[in-house]
Structures are given as structure tokens and as C-alpha cells.
Design a protein around this motif. Structure first.
Motif, PDB file in Angstrom:
ATOM      1  N   VAL A   1       0.899   8.868   7.584  1.00  0.00           N
ATOM      2  CA  VAL A   1      -0.612   8.739   7.878  1.00  0.00           C
ATOM      3  C   VAL A   1      -0.617   7.341   8.751  1.00  0.00           C
ATOM      4  O   VAL A   1      -0.214   6.582   8.067  1.00  0.00           O
ATOM      5  CB  VAL A   1      -1.463   8.777   6.655  1.00  0.00           C
TER       6      VAL A   1
ATOM      7  N   GLU B   1       0.768  -1.305   0.033  1.00  0.00           N
ATOM      8  CA  GLU B   1      -0.064  -0.008  -0.023  1.00  0.00           C
ATOM      9  C   GLU B   1       0.878   1.441  -0.109  1.00  0.00           C
ATOM     10  O   GLU B   1       0.492   2.232  -0.679  1.00  0.00           O
ATOM     11  CB  GLU B   1      -0.932  -0.038   1.142  1.00  0.00           C
TER      12      GLU B   1
ATOM     13  N   ALA C   1       0.700   3.349  13.066  1.00  0.00           N
ATOM     14  CA  ALA C   1      -0.664   2.976  13.955  1.00  0.00           C
ATOM     15  C   ALA C   1      -0.158   2.010  14.864  1.00  0.00           C
ATOM     16  O   ALA C   1      -0.740   2.050  16.007  1.00  0.00           O
ATOM     17  CB  ALA C   1      -1.457   2.240  12.806  1.00  0.00           C
TER      18      ALA C   1
ATOM     19  N   SER D   1       0.028  -0.093   9.886  1.00  0.00           N
ATOM     20  CA  SER D   1       1.165   0.393   9.702  1.00  0.00           C
ATOM     21  C   SER D   1       2.094   0.463  10.816  1.00  0.00           C
ATOM     22  O   SER D   1       1.727   0.449  11.982  1.00  0.00           O
ATOM     23  CB  SER D   1       1.145   1.664   8.721  1.00  0.00           C
TER      24      SER D   1
ATOM     25  N   LEU E   1       0.281   8.090   1.803  1.00  0.00           N
ATOM     26  CA  LEU E   1       0.327   7.445   2.925  1.00  0.00           C
ATOM     27  C   LEU E   1       1.291   7.755   4.050  1.00  0.00           C
ATOM     28  O   LEU E   1       1.322   7.326   5.008  1.00  0.00           O
ATOM     29  CB  LEU E   1      -0.003   5.749   2.792  1.00  0.00           C
TER      30      LEU E   1
ATOM     31  N   PHE F   1      -2.252   4.025   9.354  1.00  0.00           N
ATOM     32  CA  PHE F   1      -3.399   3.371   8.524  1.00  0.00           C
ATOM     33  C   PHE F   1      -3.314   1.835   9.083  1.00  0.00           C
ATOM     34  O   PHE F   1      -2.165   1.311   9.644  1.00  0.00           O
ATOM     35  CB  PHE F   1      -3.133   3.642   6.964  1.00  0.00           C
TER      36      PHE F   1
ATOM     37  N   LEU G   1      -6.956   7.038  12.762  1.00  0.00           N
ATOM     38  CA  LEU G   1      -6.494   5.993  12.233  1.00  0.00           C
ATOM     39  C   LEU G   1      -7.320   6.008  10.829  1.00  0.00           C
ATOM     40  O   LEU G   1      -8.386   6.186  10.640  1.00  0.00           O
ATOM     41  CB  LEU G   1      -6.811   4.931  12.842  1.00  0.00           C
ATOM     42  N   LEU G   2      -6.497   5.721   9.620  1.00  0.00           N
ATOM     43  CA  LEU G   2      -7.142   5.541   8.117  1.00  0.00           C
ATOM     44  C   LEU G   2      -7.338   4.121   8.136  1.00  0.00           C
ATOM     45  O   LEU G   2      -6.305   3.514   8.072  1.00  0.00           O
ATOM     46  CB  LEU G   2      -6.125   6.099   7.151  1.00  0.00           C
TER      47      LEU G   2
ATOM     48  N   LEU H   1      -8.118   0.870   5.540  1.00  0.00           N
ATOM     49  CA  LEU H   1      -8.033   0.564   4.126  1.00  0.00           C
ATOM     50  C   LEU H   1      -8.462  -0.903   3.971  1.00  0.00           C
ATOM     51  O   LEU H   1      -8.135  -1.560   5.102  1.00  0.00           O
ATOM     52  CB  LEU H   1      -6.452   0.826   3.548  1.00  0.00           C
TER      53      LEU H   1
END
Length: 466
Positions: free
Chosen positions: A25, A15, A43, A40, A22, A27, A64-65, A67
Motif C-alpha cells: 500500500v 509503521e 509512494a 513509503s 500496509l 502511504f 495514497l494512504l 497516516l
């Protein structure tokens, strides 16, 4: 010896490679059941762990994103590692994009595994963990304890010492009832199960015996030679670059017929297709898993045309290479009425049901399938079926990412796109005028299947299926 290679961060690295936005970020990749599969690094620093629910993960990291876990993309990335492994061993068994096994001789185990793991790590851009043991279960547990840059080896005879502390709750295949009864008897680890071997109640002897065997590294599961997959291929080259679709179509039909003749001569079927299109700047390739195993030229040709449409050669084509993969006899098949991503529109289910019935009856006889209609005629009982989809024709706003829908929203609908299942163009004639539209079949993060139509920049949600 069995070598287990584990790449827990492969999906995250994939990703990050295809989405530079990203960077910085936090995620997490989430499976269809709503559980965190892989966080990640950012995270994980906030406390997000695999197996957490979304609510728990967001409690640790509000920013938190989320996916979706894109299995197809990660499998494509993992093929690089499988090919590297297949160059060293004739027995390679992929289990998932993150885990595969390799059967190796003692010389390779002693001298080459660390450098081999390092080379694969460089190729994939993620740490590769390696575990070595006499069985798949032992090697897998060793890989779980390995650290990047190290190889965890369990010597023959040392399995009980290494595996004795593994909790029974972490062993797959032990049902909850048997596990609860074992806990009442004080058996919570594989070492304790091995100590109680032969002294368990009769109804627990099977489960206890299996646990005791695992404690000594005996799982009865050999490494299968599953990669590289068995394939049949055909290729052609053009004298000059061409963009003339009838000529390209005719070439694909000839390739499909060649492959079909070879497959049918061995009474086999193919389950995957891949197409490589050579042009002046390189080679473009796509592959797909077939809903139904195919052996006839017409079905293979239809799949090849879908792949050609997906490849969209913008320049002249120099050559074509069509590969039919995952060859087999076709026996013991479970024929899916949905597609490989778990969804289909009602009209498609009807068509695929008819195709599956024809296939089963041709192979196993006309009486091999009993339909609901026949059951109704025999019992005179009303059988009701409820449609899973409905047409909406709702105007929506679509957010694109890399040219594909990433999210869409209407007056009462708002969805994030988990993956694109299919994409094609349709042409409609109204008198002397013709209009063209693009159709996107997408799976949402909530598990719904949607069909989006785009014409002259206007988007319509044409249909939904739950």
C-alpha cells in the motif's frame, strides 16, 4: 570529530513493522501542518516527496494512504539506536527520531563508523546514513549526501569546497527579508557569502558573517551529552506473584517516595516517568512525559499509577522498577497548560492552570504572576474568554485497530484518530448498582481532541475540543 547519523525512513519502517496490512500500500506520514514528512517506498515511486501538500501528493498518487506522524512511537523506536551509540561514546545528542549526533575520536571515525551504521541499520530495519565533519552543521550536510552503506566524510580544511554550493535558502535561521536582500546582492550560496564577507551593508553583516562562518564549517554548536538521560530509579521484588492491587499500589508508593527524597535532596525535578512490570513471561514497560515537572512523592506516585493502568498486568507481578528521567533544576521552565500532545479539555486546562500558578508562585514569589482577574480589577475593563470545547454526548460508531480506536463516525461527525493520548476506566454507582465504562482520550488527524466513552459495547462521543 562529529558524526551525524540520519535515518530518514525510520518512521516508515516503524509503521510497516506495527501494521503488516500496509504491505503493498502506498502511504505517507503527515505532520500537523498537513505536509508530507516521509513517503513509503511505493509512494515515492509515484512521485510523492517530503514537504508536499496533501493535494499535491494525491495528485501524484490518488491511492495514497495518509497516516499521522506518531512522534512518541518513533522516539521509542529510536531509543534503541541512541542506546547503541551511547555504548560507544559518552557524548550523544538526539535531535529527533531521525537524526542524532555523536562525538567520537579519530580511531572510531576511521575504523568503526561503517560497521556501526550497519549494525544500527540491522537493529532498526531501515538504512542509516552517516556523515562526518568537524562541526554539527558539516556532519549534517554530509549525512544528507551520504548513501546507504557509505560514509560521507568532510576532512578538516575541506569545508568550504564541500559546503560552498549549499543554498542560503536551505540554511535555518536566515529570515526571509535578509535572504531576499542577499539574493539582490548576488549571494545565493554559502560560498558566495564567504566571498563577500566584510563587504556587506551594515544591517546584513551579522547574517552574512554567520553564513560565512558556516561555509567554513564553524557553527558554534557543540555536541551535548544528552543521552542517556539523567535518571533516578528504584525497584522492588515480591516474594511470590501477586495480583493484589493494594499491595502493588503500596509498593509503587514506596518507590515514589525513595525517588522523591533523592530528587529533592538535589533540588531537582523529573520530567519523564517509566515503569517496568516484571511477570512470569517477561517485562512490560510504559513511559510518559509529565505535563508539569515533579519532585514530590504524590505526583510521582500518580504518574506511576497511570503507567500501571496502561500496562494492565494480566498475570501475577513479580517486580516493579520505576525510573524518573530528564532530571533538572526546573529553572527556565515553560509550564504547559495543555498535555504533551497539544490538547486538553476545558476542565483540565483550569486544573492545570491552577497547578502552574501554584508552582510559579512557590518558586518565584506571589507577585510573579498577574491574572486576568487582577488585570480586570486594576483596569475595570471587561475581559472575555471563549471555551474551546463542548459536550456532545453523541452516539458514534468506532472502528478499532489492535484494540484501540482508529476512527469514529456519527450523524454529522467523521474523524480519523491520529493518536491515543490516554485511556482509563471509570466506575459509576447508581444506588446499589454499579456500572463501568472505558474512556479514550484521542487526537484526531484534523487536530481536534475527543473523548470517547464505551459501555457494554456502546460508544459515545462525550466531548470535543478544537
Amino acid at each position: 570529530m562529529v558524526v551525524c547519523f540520519s535515518i530518514p525512513a525510520l518512521s516508515v519502517a516503524c509503521e510497516q513493522a506495527r501494521r503488516p496490512d500496509l504491505a503493498g500500500v502506498p502511504f505517507a506520514l503527515v505532520t500537523d501542518d498537513g505536509a508530507v514528512f516521509a513517503p513509503s517506498e511505493l509512494a515515492a515511486a509515484h512521485g510523492v516527496r517530503p514537504g508536499q501538500t496533501l493535494s499535491a501528493a494525491r495528485a501524484f498518487c490518488p491511492a495514497l494512504l495518509i497516516l499521522p506522524y506518531d512522534l512518541t512511537a518513533y522516539q521509542g523506536r529510536a531509543r534503541v539506536l541512541w542506546d547503541i551509540a551511547a555504548a560507544e561514546s559518552s557524548t550523544v545528542e538526539p535531535i529527533s527520531p531521525e537524526i542524532f549526533f555523536l562525538l567520537a575520536d579519530r580511531t572510531f571515525v576511521l575504523n568503526s563508523v561503517p560497521s556501526f551504521a550497519s549494525a544500527m541499520s540491522d537493529a532498526i530495519g531501515a538504512p542509516v546514513l552517516a556523515g562526518i565533519g568537524a562541526s554539527k552543521f558539516t556532519a549534517r550536510r554530509a549525512a544528507l549526501r551520504a548513501r546507504p552503506g557509505e560514509v560521507m566524510t568532510v576532512p578538516p580544511g575541506g569545508e568550504l569546497e564541500f559546503l560552498g554550493s549549499v543554498p542560503v535558502a536551505n540554511v535555518p535561521g536566515v529570515d526571509a527579508k535578509a535572504r531576499a536582500r542577499l539574493e539582490k546582492l548576488g549571494i545565493r550560496t554559502l560560498g558566495q557569502a564567504a566571498g563577500h564577507a566584510g563587504r556587506l551593508p551594515k544591517d546584513l553583516r551579522l547574517a552574512g558573517g554567520r553564513l560565512a562562518a558556516l561555509a567554513h564549517g564553524r557553527d558554534g554548536d557543540r555536541v551535548r551529552a544528552a543521552w542517556p538521560e539523567r535518571t533516578e530509579e528504584a525497584q522492588t521484588a515480591f516474594e511470590d506473584e501477586t495480583q493484589y492491587l493494594p499491595l502493588i499500589d503500596a509498593a509503587l508508593l514506596r518507590l515514589s517516595e525513595k525517588i522523591a527524597v533523592r530528587i529533592q535532596s538535589r533540588h531537582e525535578y523529573c520530567r519523564t516517568l517509566s515503569l517496568q512490570v516484571a511477570h512470569a513471561r517477561g517485562v512490560a514497560s510504559h513511559w510518559e512525559r509529565l505535563v508539569l515537572p515533579a519532585s514530590d512523592a504524590a505526583a510521582i506516585h500518580r504518574g506511576a499509577l497511570r503507567l500501571l493502568e496502561r500496562t494492565r498486568p494480566e498475570r501475577g507481578v513479580l517486580g516493579l522498577r520505576l525510573v524518573a528521567g530528564e532530571l533538572g533544576s526546573g529553572s527556565g521552565l515553560q509550564l504547559s497548560l495543555l498535555d504533551e500532545n497539544g490538547g486538553a479539555m476545558p476542565a483540565e486546562r483550569e486544573r492545570k492552570t491552577a497547578a502552574a500558578l501554584i508552582y510559579i508562585r512557590e518558586r518565584w514569589g506571589g507577585g510573579s504572576v498577574t491574572t486576568a482577574e487582577a488585570m480586570y480589577e486594576a483596569t475595570q475593563r471587561a475581559l472575555r474568554a471563549y471555551p474551546l470545547g463542548h459536550k456532545t454526548r453523541e452516539a458514534v460508531q468506532v472502528r478499532l485497530q489492535d484494540g484501540t480506536p482508529a476512527a469514529f463516525a456519527g450523524k454529522k461527525t467523521r474523524h480519523v484518530v491520529a493518536c491515543v493520548q490516554n485511556h482509563w476506566r471509570e466506575t459509576q454507582a447508581a444506588g446499589a448498582a454499579t456500572s463501568e465504562r472505558e474512556v479514550w482520550r484521542v487526537l484526531t488527524a484534523a487536530g481536534a481532541l475527543a473523548e470517547l466513552h464505551e459501555a457494554d459495547g456502546d460508544w459515545t462521543l462525550q466531548a470535543m475540543a478544537d
